[in-house]
Motif scaffolding. Structure first.
Motif, PDB file in Angstrom:
ATOM      1  N   ALA A  44       1.030  -1.125  -0.040  1.00  0.00           N
ATOM      2  CA  ALA A  44      -0.005  -0.139   0.201  1.00  0.00           C
ATOM      3  C   ALA A  44       0.939   1.213  -0.007  1.00  0.00           C
ATOM      4  O   ALA A  44       0.524   2.251  -0.740  1.00  0.00           O
ATOM      5  CB  ALA A  44      -0.829  -0.225   1.207  1.00  0.00           C
ATOM      6  N   MET A  45       2.094   1.239   0.732  1.00  0.00           N
ATOM      7  CA  MET A  45       2.739   2.399   0.752  1.00  0.00           C
ATOM      8  C   MET A  45       3.662   2.628  -0.484  1.00  0.00           C
ATOM      9  O   MET A  45       3.817   3.681  -0.988  1.00  0.00           O
ATOM     10  CB  MET A  45       3.778   2.295   1.892  1.00  0.00           C
ATOM     11  CG  MET A  45       3.145   2.319   3.186  1.00  0.00           C
ATOM     12  SD  MET A  45       2.320   3.734   3.745  1.00  0.00           S
ATOM     13  CE  MET A  45       3.566   5.044   3.564  1.00  0.00           C
ATOM     14  N   ILE A  46       3.869   1.522  -1.148  1.00  0.00           N
ATOM     15  CA  ILE A  46       4.641   1.414  -2.448  1.00  0.00           C
ATOM     16  C   ILE A  46       3.671   1.982  -3.527  1.00  0.00           C
ATOM     17  O   ILE A  46       4.026   2.995  -4.230  1.00  0.00           O
ATOM     18  CB  ILE A  46       5.299   0.269  -2.894  1.00  0.00           C
ATOM     19  CG1 ILE A  46       6.293  -0.242  -1.885  1.00  0.00           C
ATOM     20  CG2 ILE A  46       5.500   0.090  -4.346  1.00  0.00           C
ATOM     21  CD1 ILE A  46       6.703  -1.493  -2.314  1.00  0.00           C
ATOM     22  N   MET A  47       2.454   1.762  -3.491  1.00  0.00           N
ATOM     23  CA  MET A  47       1.462   2.184  -4.505  1.00  0.00           C
ATOM     24  C   MET A  47       1.209   3.546  -4.435  1.00  0.00           C
ATOM     25  O   MET A  47       0.997   4.509  -5.182  1.00  0.00           O
ATOM     26  CB  MET A  47       0.083   1.176  -4.214  1.00  0.00           C
ATOM     27  CG  MET A  47       0.379  -0.113  -4.712  1.00  0.00           C
ATOM     28  SD  MET A  47       0.903  -0.229  -6.503  1.00  0.00           S
ATOM     29  CE  MET A  47      -0.476   0.184  -7.395  1.00  0.00           C
ATOM     30  N   LYS A  48       1.060   4.066  -3.037  1.00  0.00           N
ATOM     31  CA  LYS A  48       0.853   5.224  -2.744  1.00  0.00           C
ATOM     32  C   LYS A  48       1.876   6.490  -3.083  1.00  0.00           C
ATOM     33  O   LYS A  48       1.763   7.570  -3.865  1.00  0.00           O
ATOM     34  CB  LYS A  48       0.625   5.568  -1.057  1.00  0.00           C
ATOM     35  CG  LYS A  48       0.122   6.984  -0.787  1.00  0.00           C
ATOM     36  CD  LYS A  48      -0.017   7.278   0.603  1.00  0.00           C
ATOM     37  CE  LYS A  48      -0.363   8.493   1.037  1.00  0.00           C
ATOM     38  NZ  LYS A  48      -0.606   8.817   2.304  1.00  0.00           N
ATOM     39  N   SER A  49       3.184   5.744  -2.889  1.00  0.00           N
ATOM     40  CA  SER A  49       4.314   6.692  -3.246  1.00  0.00           C
ATOM     41  C   SER A  49       4.356   6.849  -4.796  1.00  0.00           C
ATOM     42  O   SER A  49       4.927   7.570  -5.473  1.00  0.00           O
ATOM     43  CB  SER A  49       5.646   6.258  -2.710  1.00  0.00           C
ATOM     44  OG  SER A  49       5.917   4.883  -3.360  1.00  0.00           O
ATOM     45  N   LEU A  50       3.960   5.687  -5.655  1.00  0.00           N
ATOM     46  CA  LEU A  50       4.247   5.694  -7.130  1.00  0.00           C
ATOM     47  C   LEU A  50       3.034   6.685  -7.669  1.00  0.00           C
ATOM     48  O   LEU A  50       3.241   7.159  -8.791  1.00  0.00           O
ATOM     49  CB  LEU A  50       3.897   3.996  -7.679  1.00  0.00           C
ATOM     50  CG  LEU A  50       5.061   3.204  -7.190  1.00  0.00           C
ATOM     51  CD1 LEU A  50       4.483   1.763  -7.983  1.00  0.00           C
ATOM     52  CD2 LEU A  50       6.243   3.708  -8.402  1.00  0.00           C
ATOM     53  N   ALA A  51       1.930   6.772  -6.859  1.00  0.00           N
ATOM     54  CA  ALA A  51       0.896   7.738  -7.165  1.00  0.00           C
ATOM     55  C   ALA A  51       1.354   9.318  -7.492  1.00  0.00           C
ATOM     56  O   ALA A  51       0.852   9.957  -8.099  1.00  0.00           O
ATOM     57  CB  ALA A  51      -0.396   7.655  -6.663  1.00  0.00           C
ATOM     58  N   GLY A  52       2.400   9.399  -6.661  1.00  0.00           N
ATOM     59  CA  GLY A  52       2.891  10.844  -6.622  1.00  0.00           C
ATOM     60  C   GLY A  52       3.788  11.092  -7.884  1.00  0.00           C
ATOM     61  O   GLY A  52       4.417  12.185  -7.665  1.00  0.00           O
ATOM     62  N   LEU A  53       4.206   9.988  -8.785  1.00  0.00           N
ATOM     63  CA  LEU A  53       5.416  10.386  -9.600  1.00  0.00           C
ATOM     64  C   LEU A  53       4.599  10.771 -10.908  1.00  0.00           C
ATOM     65  O   LEU A  53       5.173  10.528 -11.778  1.00  0.00           O
ATOM     66  CB  LEU A  53       6.157   9.203  -9.749  1.00  0.00           C
ATOM     67  CG  LEU A  53       6.742   8.587  -8.501  1.00  0.00           C
ATOM     68  CD1 LEU A  53       7.411   7.194  -8.843  1.00  0.00           C
ATOM     69  CD2 LEU A  53       7.758   9.638  -8.561  1.00  0.00           C
ATOM     70  N   LYS A  54       3.398  11.308 -11.040  1.00  0.00           N
ATOM     71  CA  LYS A  54       2.803  11.544 -12.356  1.00  0.00           C
ATOM     72  C   LYS A  54       3.449  12.836 -12.874  1.00  0.00           C
ATOM     73  O   LYS A  54       3.959  13.596 -12.160  1.00  0.00           O
ATOM     74  CB  LYS A  54       1.330  12.114 -12.002  1.00  0.00           C
ATOM     75  CG  LYS A  54       0.325  11.123 -11.442  1.00  0.00           C
ATOM     76  CD  LYS A  54      -0.972  11.520 -11.494  1.00  0.00           C
ATOM     77  CE  LYS A  54      -1.232  11.434  -9.888  1.00  0.00           C
ATOM     78  NZ  LYS A  54      -2.725  12.220  -9.521  1.00  0.00           N
ATOM     79  N   ALA A  55       3.611  12.781 -14.306  1.00  0.00           N
ATOM     80  CA  ALA A  55       4.034  13.948 -15.057  1.00  0.00           C
ATOM     81  C   ALA A  55       3.228  14.881 -15.368  1.00  0.00           C
ATOM     82  O   ALA A  55       1.945  14.764 -15.472  1.00  0.00           O
ATOM     83  CB  ALA A  55       5.024  13.285 -16.154  1.00  0.00           C
ATOM     84  N   ASP A  56       3.637  16.198 -15.377  1.00  0.00           N
ATOM     85  CA  ASP A  56       2.682  17.410 -15.829  1.00  0.00           C
ATOM     86  C   ASP A  56       2.100  17.074 -17.150  1.00  0.00           C
ATOM     87  O   ASP A  56       0.932  17.410 -17.189  1.00  0.00           O
ATOM     88  CB  ASP A  56       3.498  18.694 -15.441  1.00  0.00           C
ATOM     89  CG  ASP A  56       2.673  19.818 -15.694  1.00  0.00           C
ATOM     90  OD1 ASP A  56       1.607  19.710 -15.962  1.00  0.00           O
ATOM     91  OD2 ASP A  56       3.125  20.909 -15.700  1.00  0.00           O
ATOM     92  N   GLY A  57       2.900  16.953 -18.053  1.00  0.00           N
ATOM     93  CA  GLY A  57       2.428  16.825 -19.421  1.00  0.00           C
ATOM     94  C   GLY A  57       2.367  18.129 -20.189  1.00  0.00           C
ATOM     95  O   GLY A  57       1.723  18.058 -21.431  1.00  0.00           O
ATOM     96  N   THR A  58       2.680  19.304 -19.778  1.00  0.00           N
ATOM     97  CA  THR A  58       2.366  20.503 -20.333  1.00  0.00           C
ATOM     98  C   THR A  58       3.487  20.917 -21.128  1.00  0.00           C
ATOM     99  O   THR A  58       4.770  20.670 -20.979  1.00  0.00           O
ATOM    100  CB  THR A  58       2.293  21.387 -19.228  1.00  0.00           C
ATOM    101  OG1 THR A  58       1.149  21.274 -18.312  1.00  0.00           O
ATOM    102  CG2 THR A  58       2.033  22.895 -19.774  1.00  0.00           C
ATOM    103  N   ALA A  59       3.174  21.122 -22.485  1.00  0.00           N
ATOM    104  CA  ALA A  59       4.333  21.684 -23.344  1.00  0.00           C
ATOM    105  C   ALA A  59       4.595  23.014 -23.140  1.00  0.00           C
ATOM    106  O   ALA A  59       3.725  23.778 -23.128  1.00  0.00           O
ATOM    107  CB  ALA A  59       3.589  21.535 -24.824  1.00  0.00           C
ATOM    108  N   ARG A  60       5.814  23.335 -22.918  1.00  0.00           N
ATOM    109  CA  ARG A  60       6.351  24.678 -22.180  1.00  0.00           C
ATOM    110  C   ARG A  60       6.895  25.320 -23.522  1.00  0.00           C
ATOM    111  O   ARG A  60       7.952  24.911 -24.037  1.00  0.00           O
ATOM    112  CB  ARG A  60       7.046  24.376 -21.307  1.00  0.00           C
ATOM    113  CG  ARG A  60       6.789  23.589 -19.993  1.00  0.00           C
ATOM    114  CD  ARG A  60       7.349  24.168 -18.582  1.00  0.00           C
ATOM    115  NE  ARG A  60       7.065  23.236 -17.618  1.00  0.00           N
ATOM    116  CZ  ARG A  60       5.727  23.372 -17.127  1.00  0.00           C
ATOM    117  NH1 ARG A  60       4.928  24.042 -17.417  1.00  0.00           N
ATOM    118  NH2 ARG A  60       5.659  22.561 -15.990  1.00  0.00           N
TER     119      ARG A  60
END
Length: 88
Positions: A5-21
């Motif tokens: 559960a802790m590993i899954m929770k920490s992986l959820a925080g690794l999302k990329a923004d995806g915005t083209a700058r």
């Protein structure tokens, strides 16, 4: 089970923004998609690869007119959807 559960929770925080700058487009080579009038008399469009995706931006040039298919280089960002280009 708690460790999974802790590993899954920490992986959820690794999302990329995806915005083209658009600021990252300066210096990149691109192709004129729609003719760009010269002397900043109007806008055309360019197509370029930015952050591993093909994007289109409005474009202006201080030089002479740039016909469709011309290879150009982005020299400045005017606003969030418009860049200034010059012939490559």
């Amino acid at each position: 089970l708690y460790a999974v559960a802790m590993i899954m929770k920490s992986l959820a925080g690794l999302k990329a923004d995806g915005t083209a700058r658009v600021e990252r487009a300066v210096g990149l080579a691109s192709t004129v998609y729609l003719r760009i009038p010269g002397a900043k008399a109007g806008q055309g469009k360019i197509s370029l690869m930015l952050q591993n995706r093909t994007v289109e931006y409005q474009a202006m040039t201080a030089g002479s007119e740039l016909p469709t298919g011309t290879q150009v280089k982005v020299v400045a960002v005017i606003n969030s959807d418009t860049v200034e280009v010059e012939a490559a």
